[in-house]
Design a protein around this motif. Structure first.
Motif, PDB file in Angstrom:
ATOM      1  N   ASP A   1       0.817  -1.210   0.000  1.00 20.61           N
ATOM      2  CA  ASP A   1       0.000   0.000   0.000  1.00 20.61           C
ATOM      3  C   ASP A   1       0.855   1.266   0.000  1.00 20.61           C
ATOM      4  OD1 ASP A   1      -2.579  -1.495   0.451  1.00 20.61           O
ATOM      5  OD2 ASP A   1      -1.500  -2.063   2.275  1.00 20.61           O
ATOM      6  N   GLY A   2       2.086   1.119   0.475  1.00 20.55           N
ATOM      7  CA  GLY A   2       2.980   2.272   0.537  1.00 20.55           C
ATOM      8  C   GLY A   2       4.425   1.848   0.387  1.00 20.55           C
ATOM      9  N   ILE A   3       5.280   2.789   0.010  1.00 16.83           N
ATOM     10  CA  ILE A   3       6.715   2.534  -0.159  1.00 16.83           C
ATOM     11  C   ILE A   3       7.488   3.645   0.547  1.00 16.83           C
ATOM     12  CG2 ILE A   3       8.614   2.255  -1.806  1.00 16.83           C
ATOM     13  CD1 ILE A   3       6.603   1.445  -3.932  1.00 16.83           C
ATOM     14  N   ILE A   4       8.582   3.275   1.201  1.00 15.98           N
ATOM     15  CA  ILE A   4       9.528   4.268   1.729  1.00 15.98           C
ATOM     16  C   ILE A   4      10.819   4.131   0.913  1.00 15.98           C
ATOM     17  CG2 ILE A   4      10.753   5.176   3.728  1.00 15.98           C
ATOM     18  CD1 ILE A   4       8.795   3.860   5.550  1.00 15.98           C
ATOM     19  N   PRO A   5      10.912   4.807  -0.220  1.00 16.42           N
ATOM     20  CA  PRO A   5      12.117   4.703  -1.051  1.00 16.42           C
ATOM     21  C   PRO A   5      13.157   5.749  -0.659  1.00 16.42           C
ATOM     22  CG  PRO A   5      10.498   5.980  -2.207  1.00 16.42           C
ATOM     23  CD  PRO A   5       9.883   5.628  -0.861  1.00 16.42           C
ATOM     24  N   CYS A   6      14.363   5.567  -1.155  1.00 15.45           N
ATOM     25  CA  CYS A   6      15.414   6.573  -1.085  1.00 15.45           C
ATOM     26  C   CYS A   6      15.570   7.176  -2.481  1.00 15.45           C
ATOM     27  CB  CYS A   6      16.716   5.945  -0.603  1.00 15.45           C
ATOM     28  SG  CYS A   6      16.600   5.226   1.065  1.00 15.45           S
ATOM     29  N   HIS A   7      16.562   8.050  -2.653  1.00 13.28           N
ATOM     30  CA  HIS A   7      16.737   8.659  -3.972  1.00 13.28           C
ATOM     31  C   HIS A   7      17.289   7.659  -4.989  1.00 13.28           C
ATOM     32  CE1 HIS A   7      20.785   9.193  -2.218  1.00 13.28           C
ATOM     33  NE2 HIS A   7      21.217   9.113  -3.445  1.00 13.28           N
ATOM     34  N   SER A   8      17.638   6.456  -4.519  1.00 12.88           N
ATOM     35  CA  SER A   8      18.150   5.429  -5.424  1.00 12.88           C
ATOM     36  C   SER A   8      17.048   4.696  -6.182  1.00 12.88           C
ATOM     37  CB  SER A   8      18.987   4.418  -4.634  1.00 12.88           C
ATOM     38  OG  SER A   8      18.261   3.926  -3.518  1.00 12.88           O
ATOM     39  N   GLU A   9      15.800   4.838  -5.751  1.00 14.09           N
ATOM     40  CA  GLU A   9      14.671   4.218  -6.453  1.00 14.09           C
ATOM     41  C   GLU A   9      14.055   5.261  -7.385  1.00 14.09           C
ATOM     42  OE1 GLU A   9      16.258   2.001  -4.037  1.00 14.09           O
ATOM     43  OE2 GLU A   9      15.067   3.383  -2.830  1.00 14.09           O
ATOM     44  N   LEU A  10      13.989   4.931  -8.661  1.00 15.10           N
ATOM     45  CA  LEU A  10      13.592   5.912  -9.665  1.00 15.10           C
ATOM     46  C   LEU A  10      12.146   5.713 -10.093  1.00 15.10           C
ATOM     47  CD1 LEU A  10      16.804   5.828 -11.901  1.00 15.10           C
ATOM     48  CD2 LEU A  10      16.343   7.207  -9.852  1.00 15.10           C
ATOM     49  N   PHE A  11      11.328   6.746  -9.843  1.00 14.62           N
ATOM     50  CA  PHE A  11       9.917   6.717 -10.220  1.00 14.62           C
ATOM     51  C   PHE A  11       9.727   7.654 -11.409  1.00 14.62           C
ATOM     52  CE2 PHE A  11      10.064   5.266  -5.887  1.00 14.62           C
ATOM     53  CZ  PHE A  11       9.113   4.266  -5.827  1.00 14.62           C
ATOM     54  N   THR A  12      10.175   7.172 -12.569  1.00 17.46           N
ATOM     55  CA  THR A  12      10.045   7.940 -13.803  1.00 17.46           C
ATOM     56  C   THR A  12       8.592   7.910 -14.280  1.00 17.46           C
ATOM     57  OG1 THR A  12      10.475   6.002 -15.158  1.00 17.46           O
ATOM     58  CG2 THR A  12      12.398   7.283 -14.432  1.00 17.46           C
ATOM     59  N   ALA A  13       8.306   8.681 -15.311  1.00 10.65           N
ATOM     60  CA  ALA A  13       6.960   8.669 -15.889  1.00 10.65           C
ATOM     61  C   ALA A  13       6.605   7.273 -16.384  1.00 10.65           C
ATOM     62  CB  ALA A  13       6.872   9.687 -17.019  1.00 10.65           C
TER      63      ALA A  13
ATOM     64  N   HIS B   1      12.356   8.777   1.776  1.00 12.35           N
ATOM     65  CA  HIS B   1      13.367   8.904   2.824  1.00 12.35           C
ATOM     66  C   HIS B   1      14.453   9.842   2.288  1.00 12.35           C
ATOM     67  CE1 HIS B   1      16.846   7.499   5.271  1.00 12.35           C
ATOM     68  NE2 HIS B   1      15.948   7.172   6.173  1.00 12.35           N
ATOM     69  N   SER B   2      14.051  11.078   1.964  1.00 12.24           N
ATOM     70  CA  SER B   2      14.957  12.064   1.374  1.00 12.24           C
ATOM     71  C   SER B   2      14.229  13.394   1.326  1.00 12.24           C
ATOM     72  CB  SER B   2      15.380  11.659  -0.038  1.00 12.24           C
ATOM     73  OG  SER B   2      14.265  11.603  -0.906  1.00 12.24           O
ATOM     74  N   VAL B   3      15.020  14.460   1.220  1.00 12.39           N
ATOM     75  CA  VAL B   3      14.431  15.776   0.983  1.00 12.39           C
ATOM     76  C   VAL B   3      14.224  15.964  -0.512  1.00 12.39           C
ATOM     77  CG1 VAL B   3      14.784  18.262   1.136  1.00 12.39           C
ATOM     78  CG2 VAL B   3      15.402  16.806   3.053  1.00 12.39           C
ATOM     79  N   GLY B   4      15.252  15.705  -1.291  1.00 13.48           N
ATOM     80  CA  GLY B   4      15.147  15.841  -2.734  1.00 13.48           C
ATOM     81  C   GLY B   4      14.229  14.792  -3.332  1.00 13.48           C
ATOM     82  N   VAL B   5      13.468  15.200  -4.323  1.00 11.36           N
ATOM     83  CA  VAL B   5      12.545  14.266  -4.980  1.00 11.36           C
ATOM     84  C   VAL B   5      12.760  14.275  -6.493  1.00 11.36           C
ATOM     85  CG1 VAL B   5      10.779  14.280  -3.189  1.00 11.36           C
ATOM     86  CG2 VAL B   5      10.728  16.043  -4.952  1.00 11.36           C
ATOM     87  N   ASP B   6      14.003  14.567  -6.914  1.00  6.26           N
ATOM     88  CA  ASP B   6      14.281  14.567  -8.345  1.00  6.26           C
ATOM     89  C   ASP B   6      14.236  13.163  -8.936  1.00  6.26           C
ATOM     90  OD1 ASP B   6      16.588  14.745  -6.512  1.00  6.26           O
ATOM     91  OD2 ASP B   6      17.781  14.274  -8.277  1.00  6.26           O
ATOM     92  N   HIS B   7      14.171  12.134  -8.081  1.00 10.90           N
ATOM     93  CA  HIS B   7      14.027  10.756  -8.566  1.00 10.90           C
ATOM     94  C   HIS B   7      12.567  10.399  -8.815  1.00 10.90           C
ATOM     95  CE1 HIS B   7      13.454  10.668  -4.255  1.00 10.90           C
ATOM     96  NE2 HIS B   7      12.893   9.482  -4.343  1.00 10.90           N
ATOM     97  N   CYS B   8      11.674  11.328  -8.544  1.00 11.18           N
ATOM     98  CA  CYS B   8      10.233  11.090  -8.719  1.00 11.18           C
ATOM     99  C   CYS B   8       9.660  12.045  -9.765  1.00 11.18           C
ATOM    100  CB  CYS B   8       9.485  11.334  -7.405  1.00 11.18           C
ATOM    101  SG  CYS B   8       9.874  10.187  -6.074  1.00 11.18           S
TER     102      CYS B   8
ATOM    103  N   THR C   1       5.538  12.208  -0.452  1.00  7.29           N
ATOM    104  CA  THR C   1       6.039  13.058   0.623  1.00  7.29           C
ATOM    105  C   THR C   1       7.566  12.994   0.659  1.00  7.29           C
ATOM    106  OG1 THR C   1       5.953  11.291   2.292  1.00  7.29           O
ATOM    107  CG2 THR C   1       3.961  12.628   2.002  1.00  7.29           C
ATOM    108  N   ASN C   2       8.167  13.900   1.427  1.00  6.08           N
ATOM    109  CA  ASN C   2       9.617  13.885   1.622  1.00  6.08           C
ATOM    110  C   ASN C   2       9.937  14.136   3.094  1.00  6.08           C
ATOM    111  OD1 ASN C   2       8.969  16.625   1.729  1.00  6.08           O
ATOM    112  ND2 ASN C   2      10.748  17.273   0.558  1.00  6.08           N
TER     113      ASN C   2
ATOM    114  N   SER D   1      17.429  20.051  -7.432  1.00  5.37           N
ATOM    115  CA  SER D   1      17.628  19.698  -8.836  1.00  5.37           C
ATOM    116  C   SER D   1      16.271  19.627  -9.521  1.00  5.37           C
ATOM    117  CB  SER D   1      18.351  18.352  -8.943  1.00  5.37           C
ATOM    118  OG  SER D   1      18.454  17.958 -10.298  1.00  5.37           O
ATOM    119  N   THR D   2      16.072  20.481 -10.497  1.00  4.40           N
ATOM    120  CA  THR D   2      14.843  20.528 -11.283  1.00  4.40           C
ATOM    121  C   THR D   2      15.242  20.674 -12.748  1.00  4.40           C
ATOM    122  OG1 THR D   2      14.652  22.947 -11.242  1.00  4.40           O
ATOM    123  CG2 THR D   2      13.693  21.734  -9.369  1.00  4.40           C
TER     124      THR D   2
END
Length: 319
Positions: free
Chosen positions: A48-60, A76-83, A96-97, A212-213
């Motif tokens: 139902d939910g995931i706690i990823p880090c910036h190493s897991e990539l949620f591309t389009a 589990h990060s502030v940056g969400v450039d992987h999402c 969330t971050n 990073s945007t």
């Protein structure tokens, strides 16, 4: 009522995992290996939910394939450039971050990198460690002094302000660029620059603390490095994508930069192999938030967001 099931794809702190297991049914990657896009998609049908880090990539592309069961990604990060946030939102997935909790730890690393780069720490460590230190003179290992120097900060958010606080302890003259000017209480005497171009010429030291945007990718390019004072020191603890690494190497070659301190790279893990033999680049493997206190706080913040979501409230850090 059945407990929600969450996937934790990296080995988080012991305290985080203990709390998570007390509240949720957990699928934990105890071996701490990387997950592929197919792994992420497959797991989305089981949790139902995931706690990823910036190493897991949620591309389009990944977002389009996620199972409808998945309702929240509590990073589990502030940056969400992987999402890809628009793509995830279009699937009705909350994201969330974890802001606030890692500012001091990251600012500490920025200070370490700035000092190490300025005072030739890589070269000095090698000389002593290899037994090559057999000489001294007044001209030996002369570096750049931090105390009293002008520090330019791009991005005066939580981490940027925490770094500025620490730099004030060295008597640094702080100048900054931010999308919006801070109020006087937050500025604490720092000088606001209304553009990056007006900041760079006064920055004897320059430190990046912006997200990073698509708009900030390659923010530090050859043209901007060239606007720094000769012999400037460059620090990046934000994201590698902010920097044209070829341009940075060029600035080091010409002496426009005397040194650089880096905790992030365009390619991670691994970094840039062209940096390896350059003793005026002080490098760390993206460990800005790597303290026990901060890792616990990040994990707990992610769990706070999950708890709020599953009890029907709006998570504090919903993006």
């Amino acid at each position: 009522m059945a407990r929600p099931t969450i996937w934790i794809p990296r080995r988080l702190s012991d305290a985080t995992l203990e709390r998570a297991q007390a509240t949720y049914e957990c699928v934990i990657n105890w071996e701490d290996g990387l997950s592929s896009a197919d792994d992420i998609v497959a797991m989305s049908a089981q949790v139902d939910g995931i706690i990823p880090c910036h190493s897991e990539l949620f591309t389009a592309e990944v977002a389009a394939r996620l199972d409808p069961r998945l309702k929240i990604i509590a990073n589990h990060s502030v940056g969400v450039d992987h999402c890809d946030l628009p793509a995830l939102r279009s699937r009705g997935i909350a994201v969330t971050n974890t802001p606030d909790v890692l500012s001091d730890a990251t600012a500490e690393i920025a200070m370490l990198l700035m000092l190490g780069a300025a005072r030739r720490a890589v070269e000095g460590d090698r000389l002593v460690r290899t037994g090559a230190w057999n000489f001294w003179s007044p001209s030996f290992m002369v570096g750049k002094q931090v105390t009293g120097a002008r520090l330019g900060i791009i991005g005066m958010g939580r981490v940027g302000r925490a770094f500025a606080d620490k730099a004030r302890g060295f008597g640094m003259d702080i100048h900054y660029y931010n999308r919006t000017r801070l109020n006087p209480d937050q500025e604490q005497g720092a000088t606001y620059c209304d553009s990056i171009e007006s900041l760079l010429p006064v920055a004897d030291f320059l430190s990046l603390h912006c997200p990073s945007t698509p708009e900030t990718e390659g923010l530090m390019n050859a043209q901007r490095f060239d606007q720094l004072p000769d012999g400037a020191v460059f620090v990046n603890t934000a994201r590698g994508a902010l920097v044209d690494e070829t341009a940075m190497l060029g600035a080091l070659e010409t002496g426009k930069l005397s040194a650089a301190g880096l905790d992030c790279f365009a390619s991670e893990p691994g970094g840039n192999p062209e940096f390896a033999d350059r003793e005026n680049i002080f490098m760390l493997p993206h460990i800005g938030s790597a303290t026990r206190k901060t890792r616990d706080a990040m994990g707990f913040r992610a769990l706070d967001n999950l708890d709020a979501f599953f009890r029907g409230d709006v998570p504090k850090d919903l993006l």
